[in-house]
Design an enzyme around this catalytic site. Structure first.
Site, PDB file in Angstrom:
ATOM      1  N   LYS A 102       0.565  -0.837  -0.105  1.00  0.00           N
ATOM      2  CA  LYS A 102      -0.551   0.276  -0.456  1.00  0.00           C
ATOM      3  C   LYS A 102       0.151   1.762   0.348  1.00  0.00           C
ATOM      4  O   LYS A 102       2.034   0.825   0.415  1.00  0.00           O
ATOM      5  CB  LYS A 102      -0.727   0.345   1.664  1.00  0.00           C
ATOM      6  CG  LYS A 102      -1.958   0.738   1.457  1.00  0.00           C
ATOM      7  CD  LYS A 102      -3.037  -0.416   0.178  1.00  0.00           C
ATOM      8  CE  LYS A 102      -4.356   0.834   0.132  1.00  0.00           C
ATOM      9  NZ  LYS A 102      -5.940   0.319  -0.186  1.00  0.00           N
TER      10      LYS A 102
HETATM   11  P1  NAD Z   1     -13.582   7.425  -2.994  1.00  0.00           P
HETATM   12  O1  NAD Z   1     -12.183   9.000  -3.204  1.00  0.00           O
HETATM   13  O2  NAD Z   1     -13.535   7.822  -5.007  1.00  0.00           O
HETATM   14  O3  NAD Z   1     -14.491   8.285  -2.776  1.00  0.00           O
HETATM   15  C1  NAD Z   1     -14.649   8.653  -1.006  1.00  0.00           C
HETATM   16  C2  NAD Z   1     -15.751   8.753  -0.805  1.00  0.00           C
HETATM   17  O4  NAD Z   1     -15.606   8.919   0.581  1.00  0.00           O
HETATM   18  C3  NAD Z   1     -16.412  10.447  -1.332  1.00  0.00           C
HETATM   19  O5  NAD Z   1     -17.560  10.756  -1.482  1.00  0.00           O
HETATM   20  C4  NAD Z   1     -15.788  11.352  -0.042  1.00  0.00           C
HETATM   21  O6  NAD Z   1     -16.918  12.498  -0.402  1.00  0.00           O
HETATM   22  C5  NAD Z   1     -16.049  10.353   1.150  1.00  0.00           C
HETATM   23  N1  NAD Z   1     -15.780  10.979   2.326  1.00  0.00           N
HETATM   24  C6  NAD Z   1     -14.270  11.487   2.313  1.00  0.00           C
HETATM   25  N2  NAD Z   1     -14.181  11.901   4.130  1.00  0.00           N
HETATM   26  C7  NAD Z   1     -15.421  11.371   4.373  1.00  0.00           C
HETATM   27  C8  NAD Z   1     -15.508  11.945   6.337  1.00  0.00           C
HETATM   28  N3  NAD Z   1     -14.688  11.925   7.108  1.00  0.00           N
HETATM   29  N4  NAD Z   1     -17.263  11.882   6.090  1.00  0.00           N
HETATM   30  C9  NAD Z   1     -18.427  10.605   5.387  1.00  0.00           C
HETATM   31  N5  NAD Z   1     -17.289  10.527   3.747  1.00  0.00           N
HETATM   32  C10 NAD Z   1     -15.987  10.990   3.349  1.00  0.00           C
HETATM   33  O7  NAD Z   1     -12.463   6.548  -2.542  1.00  0.00           O
HETATM   34  P2  NAD Z   1     -13.092   5.179  -2.702  1.00  0.00           P
HETATM   35  O8  NAD Z   1     -12.414   4.834  -3.994  1.00  0.00           O
HETATM   36  O9  NAD Z   1     -14.266   5.222  -3.487  1.00  0.00           O
HETATM   37  O10 NAD Z   1     -12.510   4.721  -1.907  1.00  0.00           O
HETATM   38  C11 NAD Z   1     -13.270   4.195  -0.261  1.00  0.00           C
HETATM   39  C12 NAD Z   1     -13.080   3.033   0.304  1.00  0.00           C
HETATM   40  O11 NAD Z   1     -13.145   2.241  -0.173  1.00  0.00           O
HETATM   41  C13 NAD Z   1     -11.994   2.788   1.226  1.00  0.00           C
HETATM   42  O12 NAD Z   1     -11.224   2.616   1.914  1.00  0.00           O
HETATM   43  C14 NAD Z   1     -10.963   2.792   0.467  1.00  0.00           C
HETATM   44  O13 NAD Z   1      -9.957   2.075   0.893  1.00  0.00           O
HETATM   45  C15 NAD Z   1     -12.068   1.156  -0.347  1.00  0.00           C
HETATM   46  N6  NAD Z   1     -11.251   0.944  -1.336  1.00  0.00           N
HETATM   47  C16 NAD Z   1     -11.457   1.197  -2.650  1.00  0.00           C
HETATM   48  C17 NAD Z   1     -11.061   0.244  -3.573  1.00  0.00           C
HETATM   49  C18 NAD Z   1     -11.348   0.872  -5.373  1.00  0.00           C
HETATM   50  O14 NAD Z   1     -11.307   0.103  -6.201  1.00  0.00           O
HETATM   51  N7  NAD Z   1     -11.395   2.274  -5.432  1.00  0.00           N
HETATM   52  C19 NAD Z   1     -11.103  -1.027  -2.958  1.00  0.00           C
HETATM   53  C20 NAD Z   1     -10.450  -1.761  -2.251  1.00  0.00           C
HETATM   54  C21 NAD Z   1     -11.032  -0.795  -1.157  1.00  0.00           C
END
Ligand code: NAD
Length: 411
Positions: A102
């Site tokens: 990571k």
């Molecule tokens: P992203 O940046 O696309 O979206 C994040 C979302 O969370 C946004 O809507 C943002 O406004 C919101 N957010 C940020 N701070 C916040 C807060 N304090 N309270 C509430 N909402 C808040 O991120 P993503 O890629 O959708 O990732 C989201 C989660 O999923 C993370 O934990 C990431 O590690 C996990 N994840 C992502 C992927 C991927 O393929 N993108 C894969 C596995 C896990």
């Protein structure tokens, strides 16, 4: 509790179940390599800005290390270390030939210009290009990063090592990316949600869902579950939550978000709640899909949903996990629930290595198969051993990594 301690606690719970020796435990939890680099750039206004970038490579006994790159102000070494370990167990749970890693930079990407973000990304790759690569460690998108950032990584790495699209996944389709990679994590979360409902004898049409976070993962999960006839009653982003007990009009919510650079601010056809209130709504399924550590000792008992699907990484702290378990909440852990992203990344990497473009149907078909088989296997271990789905997933992951480590030999 620090992020790495909580991953460790989940690891130890499963390790106790399979009587893993102290020596092997220490070997499996200790990261192989941790890199910290200075990322200094000249800002558009001529000022010098300095950030810290991290890459933690946790384990490579089952293949090259794989894991996202996060741009968020809260990023620190402890969090990256914890997320790297999660990747090792996750790739093992879905049985794809990768280890775990990571990375991250402590930065708020919304406070820098696009050109500054590009300079930051390229400078970071200057610092770590000799420890990543298609056969060693392959970054991907995570919070705050997207296909654009991945394209810069591929390009910058290529300046040192020549054409190597397989060094990074989650690239734009026009630049050797995979059709369907963007939706894959949300699609996987949706698939796992439907499988869980099926096992519990619940109908999607009688299921109300609340989703925290409306970025890549949250928005695609919402769309998938809405298409599957679940009633998505609440979604949220950093600005707060949007709630309609009759069910949100997902087409309109998605249209609003697309028109406002991913933001829900200004969406009208819903009641406004806080992100905390969303977690406590009277729904059948709660899906945290934003930050880690949102369910803690202080608020776990207020959660009403009987089913939690961990779309975000590490959204539930161990003390909250215990409270929820004691109340009979069915919780599908992150290392299974959100593994659709890394699975599709694996397909992208295979595609890049074969120089052969996969079609969307093939991606969806193979993704659904991997997620379904992994879910069934974890469910089976949970029933056989009478343990939670989290412990079952860890048992499966640790077992696979442990066997590969021992078969490969230590010295
Ligand atoms: P992203 O940046 O696309 O979206 C994040 C979302 O969370 C946004 O809507 C943002 O406004 C919101 N957010 C940020 N701070 C916040 C807060 N304090 N309270 C509430 N909402 C808040 O991120 P993503 O890629 O959708 O990732 C989201 C989660 O999923 C993370 O934990 C990431 O590690 C996990 N994840 C992502 C992927 C991927 O393929 N993108 C894969 C596995 C896990």
């Amino acid at each position: 509790m620090k992020a790495f301690d909580s991953t460790q606690l989940y690891f130890n719970r499963a390790a106790d179940q399979i009587d893993l020796s102290e020596n092997i435990r220490r070997l499996l939890v200790t990261p192989k390599r941790e890199v910290q680099v200075q990322v200094a750039i000249e800002r558009d206004n001529g000022e010098i800005a300095t950030y810290i970038g991290y890459r933690v490579q946790h384990d490579d006994s089952r293949g090259p290390m794989k894991g996202g790159l996060r741009f968020h102000p809260d990023v620190d070494l402890d969090e990256v270390r914890s997320l790297a370990a999660l990747m090792t167990w996750k790739t093992a749970v879905v049985n794809i030939p990768y280890g775990g890693a990571k990375g991250g930079i402590a930065i708020d990407p919304s406070r820098v210009s696009e050109r500054e973000l590009e300079r930051i990304t390229r400078k970071f790759i200057d610092g770590i290009h000799d420890v990543i690569g298609p056969d060693t460690d392959i970054p991907a998108p995570d919070m705050g990063t997207n296909d654009r950032v991945m394209a810069w990584i591929a390009n910058q790495y290529g300046k040192y090592h020549g054409f190597s699209p397989a060094v990074v996944t989650g690239k734009p389709v026009e630049m050797h990316g995979l059709p369907g990679r963007e939706e894959a994590t949300g699609r996987g979360v949706g698939t796992i949600t439907l499988k869980t409902l099926g096992r519990l004898g619940r109908k999607p049409s009688a299921t109300r869902v609340a989703i925290q976070g409306f970025g890549n993962v949250g928005s695609h999960t919402a769309k998938f579950l809405d298409d599957a006839e679940c009633r998505v009653v609440a979604v949220s982003d950093v600005s707060g939550a949007y709630y309609n007990p009759a069910g949100l009009n997902m087409t309109e919510v998605l249209r609003h978000s697309l028109a406002h650079r991913g933001s829900l601010v200004g969406y009208q056809d819903a009641e406004r709640l806080t992100n905390e209130q969303l977690l406590e709504l009277d729904v059948e399924v709660l899906i945290p899909a934003a930050l880690g550590g949102v369910l803690r000792k202080e608020n776990a008992a207020k959660v009403q949903a009987p089913i939690i699907i961990e779309a975000a990484n590490a959204p539930v702290y161990p003390d909250a996990d215990e409270i929820l378990d004691a109340r009979g909440t069915v919780l599908v852990p992150d290392i299974l629930a959100n593994a659709g992203g890394v699975t599709a990344s694996y397909f992208e990497w295979v595609q890049n290595r074969q120089h052969y473009q996969w079609g969307m149907n093939r991606v969806r078909q193979e993704l659904d198969r991997v997620m379904t088989e992994s879910f069934e296997r974890v469910w089976q271990v949970s029933v056989e051993r009478k343990v939670t789905l989290r412990t079952a997933a860890y048992i499966l992951g640790i077992g696979r990594v442990g066997r590969a480590t021992i078969l490969g030999g230590i010295s």
